[in-house]
Design an enzyme around this catalytic site. Structure first.
Site, PDB file in Angstrom:
ATOM      1  N   PRO A  12      34.707 -90.540   8.544  1.00 33.82           N
ATOM      2  CA  PRO A  12      33.703 -89.511   8.541  1.00 33.82           C
ATOM      3  C   PRO A  12      32.964 -89.791   9.999  1.00 33.82           C
ATOM      4  O   PRO A  12      32.890 -90.981  10.547  1.00 33.82           O
ATOM      5  CB  PRO A  12      32.725 -89.962   7.267  1.00 33.82           C
ATOM      6  CG  PRO A  12      32.936 -91.351   7.180  1.00 33.82           C
ATOM      7  CD  PRO A  12      34.511 -91.294   7.263  1.00 33.82           C
ATOM      8  N   ASN A  13      32.665 -88.721  10.660  1.00 27.99           N
ATOM      9  CA  ASN A  13      31.803 -88.532  11.731  1.00 27.99           C
ATOM     10  C   ASN A  13      32.569 -88.808  12.956  1.00 27.99           C
ATOM     11  O   ASN A  13      32.311 -88.693  14.163  1.00 27.99           O
ATOM     12  CB  ASN A  13      30.433 -89.648  11.671  1.00 27.99           C
ATOM     13  CG  ASN A  13      29.736 -89.139  10.711  1.00 27.99           C
ATOM     14  OD1 ASN A  13      29.242 -87.991  10.554  1.00 27.99           O
ATOM     15  ND2 ASN A  13      29.264 -90.208   9.899  1.00 27.99           N
ATOM     16  N   ARG A  20      29.123 -88.024  20.019  1.00 28.49           N
ATOM     17  CA  ARG A  20      28.366 -88.906  19.093  1.00 28.49           C
ATOM     18  C   ARG A  20      28.190 -90.289  19.645  1.00 28.49           C
ATOM     19  O   ARG A  20      28.994 -90.951  20.042  1.00 28.49           O
ATOM     20  CB  ARG A  20      29.301 -89.153  17.642  1.00 28.49           C
ATOM     21  CG  ARG A  20      28.716 -90.153  16.773  1.00 28.49           C
ATOM     22  CD  ARG A  20      29.724 -90.583  15.873  1.00 28.49           C
ATOM     23  NE  ARG A  20      28.935 -91.371  14.837  1.00 28.49           N
ATOM     24  CZ  ARG A  20      29.732 -92.163  14.088  1.00 28.49           C
ATOM     25  NH1 ARG A  20      31.061 -92.378  14.284  1.00 28.49           N
ATOM     26  NH2 ARG A  20      28.827 -92.800  13.223  1.00 28.49           N
ATOM     27  N   TYR A  25      30.212 -95.555  20.930  1.00 31.36           N
ATOM     28  CA  TYR A  25      31.692 -94.981  20.612  1.00 31.36           C
ATOM     29  C   TYR A  25      32.405 -94.699  21.788  1.00 31.36           C
ATOM     30  O   TYR A  25      33.668 -94.233  21.749  1.00 31.36           O
ATOM     31  CB  TYR A  25      31.519 -94.291  19.590  1.00 31.36           C
ATOM     32  CG  TYR A  25      30.902 -94.634  18.305  1.00 31.36           C
ATOM     33  CD1 TYR A  25      31.401 -95.699  17.635  1.00 31.36           C
ATOM     34  CD2 TYR A  25      29.817 -94.027  17.596  1.00 31.36           C
ATOM     35  CE1 TYR A  25      30.595 -96.157  16.570  1.00 31.36           C
ATOM     36  CE2 TYR A  25      29.045 -94.571  16.674  1.00 31.36           C
ATOM     37  CZ  TYR A  25      29.624 -95.389  15.999  1.00 31.36           C
ATOM     38  OH  TYR A  25      28.979 -96.146  14.925  1.00 31.36           O
ATOM     39  N   ASN A  76      40.456 -96.200  10.729  1.00 25.67           N
ATOM     40  CA  ASN A  76      39.198 -96.386  11.047  1.00 25.67           C
ATOM     41  C   ASN A  76      38.463 -95.585   9.834  1.00 25.67           C
ATOM     42  O   ASN A  76      38.196 -94.523   9.903  1.00 25.67           O
ATOM     43  CB  ASN A  76      38.744 -95.940  12.445  1.00 25.67           C
ATOM     44  CG  ASN A  76      37.414 -96.233  12.821  1.00 25.67           C
ATOM     45  OD1 ASN A  76      36.502 -96.590  11.795  1.00 25.67           O
ATOM     46  ND2 ASN A  76      36.812 -95.962  14.159  1.00 25.67           N
ATOM     47  N   ALA A  79      31.913 -95.068   8.246  1.00 26.07           N
ATOM     48  CA  ALA A  79      30.877 -95.797   7.304  1.00 26.07           C
ATOM     49  C   ALA A  79      31.456 -96.017   6.199  1.00 26.07           C
ATOM     50  O   ALA A  79      30.880 -96.909   5.467  1.00 26.07           O
ATOM     51  CB  ALA A  79      29.656 -94.962   7.304  1.00 26.07           C
ATOM     52  N   GLU A 100      42.977-102.274  10.040  1.00 27.85           N
ATOM     53  CA  GLU A 100      41.643-101.784  10.475  1.00 27.85           C
ATOM     54  C   GLU A 100      41.093-101.800  11.539  1.00 27.85           C
ATOM     55  O   GLU A 100      41.401-102.887  12.355  1.00 27.85           O
ATOM     56  CB  GLU A 100      40.662-102.618   9.232  1.00 27.85           C
ATOM     57  CG  GLU A 100      39.410-102.186   9.528  1.00 27.85           C
ATOM     58  CD  GLU A 100      38.318-103.015   8.668  1.00 27.85           C
ATOM     59  OE1 GLU A 100      38.764-104.027   7.978  1.00 27.85           O
ATOM     60  OE2 GLU A 100      37.163-102.834   8.533  1.00 27.85           O
ATOM     61  N   HIS A 102      37.964-100.643  14.691  1.00 24.99           N
ATOM     62  CA  HIS A 102      36.758-100.285  14.807  1.00 24.99           C
ATOM     63  C   HIS A 102      36.558 -99.844  16.382  1.00 24.99           C
ATOM     64  O   HIS A 102      36.819-100.986  17.220  1.00 24.99           O
ATOM     65  CB  HIS A 102      35.659-100.788  14.362  1.00 24.99           C
ATOM     66  CG  HIS A 102      35.651-101.144  12.877  1.00 24.99           C
ATOM     67  ND1 HIS A 102      35.410-100.111  11.978  1.00 24.99           N
ATOM     68  CD2 HIS A 102      36.198-102.064  11.916  1.00 24.99           C
ATOM     69  CE1 HIS A 102      35.701-100.241  10.757  1.00 24.99           C
ATOM     70  NE2 HIS A 102      36.140-101.541  10.694  1.00 24.99           N
ATOM     71  N   ARG A 109      26.284-105.626  15.500  1.00 27.76           N
ATOM     72  CA  ARG A 109      25.397-104.341  15.105  1.00 27.76           C
ATOM     73  C   ARG A 109      24.736-104.702  13.769  1.00 27.76           C
ATOM     74  O   ARG A 109      24.486-105.745  13.453  1.00 27.76           O
ATOM     75  CB  ARG A 109      26.394-103.050  14.863  1.00 27.76           C
ATOM     76  CG  ARG A 109      27.043-102.777  16.216  1.00 27.76           C
ATOM     77  CD  ARG A 109      27.718-101.520  16.105  1.00 27.76           C
ATOM     78  NE  ARG A 109      26.953-100.428  16.015  1.00 27.76           N
ATOM     79  CZ  ARG A 109      27.259 -99.263  15.505  1.00 27.76           C
ATOM     80  NH1 ARG A 109      28.720 -99.344  15.027  1.00 27.76           N
ATOM     81  NH2 ARG A 109      26.467 -98.431  15.359  1.00 27.76           N
TER      82      ARG A 109
HETATM   83  C1  DQA Z   1      32.771 -97.473  13.271  1.00 29.15           C
HETATM   84  C2  DQA Z   1      31.793 -98.396  13.020  1.00 29.15           C
HETATM   85  C3  DQA Z   1      31.115 -98.175  11.494  1.00 29.15           C
HETATM   86  O1  DQA Z   1      30.142 -98.850  11.250  1.00 29.15           O
HETATM   87  C4  DQA Z   1      30.636 -96.623  11.746  1.00 29.15           C
HETATM   88  O2  DQA Z   1      29.838 -96.185  10.507  1.00 29.15           O
HETATM   89  C5  DQA Z   1      31.562 -95.665  12.171  1.00 29.15           C
HETATM   90  C6  DQA Z   1      32.372 -96.081  13.170  1.00 29.15           C
HETATM   91  C7  DQA Z   1      33.464 -97.905  14.733  1.00 29.15           C
HETATM   92  O3  DQA Z   1      34.682 -97.210  14.847  1.00 29.15           O
HETATM   93  O4  DQA Z   1      33.096 -98.662  15.386  1.00 29.15           O
HETATM   94  O5  DQA Z   1      31.511 -94.481  12.008  1.00 29.15           O
HETATM   95  O6  DQA Z   1      34.014 -97.593  12.230  1.00 29.15           O
END
Ligand code: DQA
Length: 151
Positions: A12-13, A20, A25, A76, A79, A100, A102, A109
């Site tokens: 998501p996002n 964003r 990011y 990835n 959230a 995994e 990020h 964080r």
């Molecule tokens: C994320 C880190 C997560 O905590 C966050 O909710 C994201 C992006 C990252 O790529 O740093 O949406 O996965």
């Protein structure tokens, strides 16, 4: 072109990457990250297929559908990393080697980002290197899959 096929899943996002919170990011869009992954995949002689969804169930379905289609998953989960038992169970169910990634270093964080439901069902995790996290993750996954074949 290569023997291995890797599914890249963005949660998501991540469709908003570039606009964003660029301080956290980075400035690359998701399309640009996918393009970098394709170039890296060519170097590694593997095939990558990328998908993004803001919906947990769609991501669960994509993980299920990876069975028989792909040999590994690079994810990835955004959230959902910190909330989703369903994604964790899907990865455990298909039992495909998963890495995994990020963009940000989740351990630097907020506390709620320090726990990952995905980590215990992954080979490993790469966090904090921006778009490079994906490329490093792809390298690690392909290396793992090739090593596995050797023995
Ligand atoms: C994320 C880190 C997560 O905590 C966050 O909710 C994201 C992006 C990252 O790529 O740093 O949406 O996965």
């Amino acid at each position: 072109m290569g023997d291995l096929s890797i599914l890249v899943l963005h949660g998501p996002n991540l469709n908003l990457l570039g606009q964003r919170e660029p301080g956290i990011y980075g400035s690359l869009s998701l399309a640009e990250i996918n393009r970098l992954l394709t170039v890296e995949a060519q170097k590694l002689q593997v095939v990558v297929t990328s998908a993004q969804s803001n919906h947990e169930g769609v991501l669960v379905d994509a993980i299920h559908q990876a069975l028989g289609q792909h040999q590994g998953i690079l994810i990835n989960a955004g959230a959902y990393t910190h909330t989703s038992v369903a994604l964790r169970d899907a990865i455990a169910a298909v039992n495909l080697p998963t890495v995994e990634v990020h963009l940000s270093n989740i351990y630097r964080r907020e506390d709620f980002r320090h726990h990952s439901y995905i980590a215990p069902v992954s080979i490993g995790q790469i966090s904090g290197f921006g778009a490079q996290s994906y490329l490093l993750g792809l390298q690690a996954l392909v290396h793992f899959l090739r090593k596995k074949d050797e023995v």
